[in-house]
Motif scaffolding. Sequence first.
Motif, mmCIF file in Angstrom:
data_model
loop_
_atom_site.group_PDB
_atom_site.id
_atom_site.type_symbol
_atom_site.label_atom_id
_atom_site.label_comp_id
_atom_site.label_asym_id
_atom_site.label_seq_id
_atom_site.Cartn_x
_atom_site.Cartn_y
_atom_site.Cartn_z
ATOM 1 N N ALA A 96 -7.093 6.878 -3.288
ATOM 2 C CA ALA A 96 -6.272 6.169 -4.185
ATOM 3 C C ALA A 96 -5.790 6.822 -5.309
ATOM 4 O O ALA A 96 -5.835 6.529 -6.350
ATOM 5 C CB ALA A 96 -6.924 4.903 -4.454
ATOM 6 N N GLY A 98 -2.578 8.725 -5.287
ATOM 7 C CA GLY A 98 -1.016 9.123 -4.918
ATOM 8 C C GLY A 98 -0.959 10.192 -4.107
ATOM 9 O O GLY A 98 0.052 11.019 -4.364
ATOM 10 N N GLY A 102 -5.023 9.001 2.904
ATOM 11 C CA GLY A 102 -5.373 7.905 3.960
ATOM 12 C C GLY A 102 -4.097 8.395 5.174
ATOM 13 O O GLY A 102 -4.365 8.114 6.268
ATOM 14 N N ASP A 105 -4.679 11.436 6.973
ATOM 15 C CA ASP A 105 -5.773 11.159 8.063
ATOM 16 C C ASP A 105 -5.260 10.725 9.372
ATOM 17 O O ASP A 105 -5.585 11.083 10.553
ATOM 18 C CB ASP A 105 -6.879 10.458 7.528
ATOM 19 C CG ASP A 105 -7.515 11.238 6.148
ATOM 20 O OD1 ASP A 105 -7.241 12.375 6.168
ATOM 21 O OD2 ASP A 105 -8.460 10.479 5.683
ATOM 22 N N ASP A 136 4.057 6.568 4.149
ATOM 23 C CA ASP A 136 3.832 8.018 3.970
ATOM 24 C C ASP A 136 3.534 8.628 5.289
ATOM 25 O O ASP A 136 3.352 9.994 5.441
ATOM 26 C CB ASP A 136 2.800 8.055 2.956
ATOM 27 C CG ASP A 136 3.540 8.095 1.573
ATOM 28 O OD1 ASP A 136 4.964 8.129 1.288
ATOM 29 O OD2 ASP A 136 2.776 8.207 0.802
HETATM 30 P P1 ATP Z 1 -0.432 6.998 -1.176
HETATM 31 O O1 ATP Z 1 0.038 8.162 -1.940
HETATM 32 O O2 ATP Z 1 0.053 6.878 0.348
HETATM 33 O O3 ATP Z 1 -0.024 5.674 -1.830
HETATM 34 P P2 ATP Z 1 -3.008 7.276 -1.931
HETATM 35 O O4 ATP Z 1 -3.357 8.520 -2.072
HETATM 36 O O5 ATP Z 1 -2.614 6.536 -3.314
HETATM 37 O O6 ATP Z 1 -1.918 6.730 -0.922
HETATM 38 P P3 ATP Z 1 -5.450 6.599 -0.183
HETATM 39 O O7 ATP Z 1 -6.060 7.837 -0.383
HETATM 40 O O8 ATP Z 1 -4.683 6.760 1.288
HETATM 41 O O9 ATP Z 1 -4.287 6.175 -1.316
HETATM 42 O O10 ATP Z 1 -6.401 5.374 -0.246
HETATM 43 C C1 ATP Z 1 -5.760 4.008 -0.360
HETATM 44 C C2 ATP Z 1 -6.830 2.998 0.203
HETATM 45 O O11 ATP Z 1 -6.864 3.142 1.564
HETATM 46 C C3 ATP Z 1 -7.921 3.223 -0.395
HETATM 47 O O12 ATP Z 1 -8.516 2.265 -1.347
HETATM 48 C C4 ATP Z 1 -9.093 3.085 1.137
HETATM 49 O O13 ATP Z 1 -9.781 1.949 1.108
HETATM 50 C C5 ATP Z 1 -7.841 2.839 2.180
HETATM 51 N N1 ATP Z 1 -8.062 3.858 3.281
HETATM 52 C C6 ATP Z 1 -7.817 3.601 4.600
HETATM 53 N N2 ATP Z 1 -8.024 4.590 5.325
HETATM 54 C C7 ATP Z 1 -8.346 5.586 4.391
HETATM 55 C C8 ATP Z 1 -8.730 7.376 4.721
HETATM 56 N N3 ATP Z 1 -8.789 7.765 5.690
HETATM 57 N N4 ATP Z 1 -9.000 7.914 3.484
HETATM 58 C C9 ATP Z 1 -8.909 7.151 2.326
HETATM 59 N N5 ATP Z 1 -8.653 5.816 2.162
HETATM 60 C C10 ATP Z 1 -8.404 5.267 3.094
#
Ligand code: ATP
Length: 289
Positions: A96, A98, A102, A105, A136
């Motif tokens: 979470a 940015g 996820g 992955d 994304d």
């Molecule tokens: P983006 O930049 O696409 O908005 P992000 O980097 O802010 O994404 P992520 O790390 O993808 O955010 O995590 C957002 C939420 O997704 C987390 O709170 C988690 O519960 C959920 N999630 C689902 N699958 C995964 C995964 N494989 N790795 C991390 N978080 C995951």
Amino acid sequence: MYVLEKAPAKINLSLDVLFKRPDDYHEIEMVMTTIDLADRIELISQNKDCIKIESENRFVPSDERNLAYRAAKLLKDTYGITKGVKIIIEKNIPVAAGLAGGSSDAAATLRGLNRLWSLGLTTKQLADLGAKIGSDVSFCVYNTTALAQGRGEIITEIPAPPACWVVLAKPTQGVSTQSIYQQLSLNESKHPNTNGMIEAIKNNDYSTMCNLLGNVLEPVTVSLHQEVEQIKRQMENSGADAVLMSGSGPTVFALVRQESRARRIYNSLRGFCEEVYVVRMLGYQETLD
Ligand code: ATP
């Protein structure tokens, strides 16, 4: 049988929101690239028809909420696959933040299962499937440098950006992407120069790329999280060539040419910020095996 896939984090060099569409999604324009900070995805064939997720990171869900699980399920449902898989996620990208951890992955799972199950799908087919999982994911399937338009699913590849170091710092408090978009006022926003950024990258022009870094969401996140502004200032004072927040935040990144300066910025943030990384900009595809 098993395959390994690297799932790199992305940063936005430019992020613009053009308008809100009748379907309630935002029409966006993003120039994105990958960095050398990556999760490692191991896909292991199972005898039973199942999808198992394993990760030592307590923030990573191990059920159908996991985007990697959703990617495997989507492939199985779309192509009627009855084989099973165990997905082991070694989480190195902050969650979470940015940085599309996820989504990356999920994209790595699509690429890896395409190989493990010998499906013969093209990158475009995988990216179209990825768009059903999250905005994304299509970019992450391509895993290079690209302009993303529409909801993020229309991908045009561009050359890798000029080589440089990236220092990342993640403030402790998380950000809700949805609430940042809700508070965005498009009329009052300063929009980045997307075409200028693409030209700078094509011309391998590092200083223009630095000058044109821009993210329409940054002022919204800054207004809610003062730490973002403090980290930006600290990076600038420690010799960053340019500083920007990635995605909806809260991670901030600095660009520099010399590794020694990247280390200086890193040292200036240690103690002030818990999660700090020094990595290289990538922008081109890499695989583990
Ligand atoms: P983006 O930049 O696409 O908005 P992000 O980097 O802010 O994404 P992520 O790390 O993808 O955010 O995590 C957002 C939420 O997704 C987390 O709170 C988690 O519960 C959920 N999630 C689902 N699958 C995964 C995964 N494989 N790795 C991390 N978080 C995951």
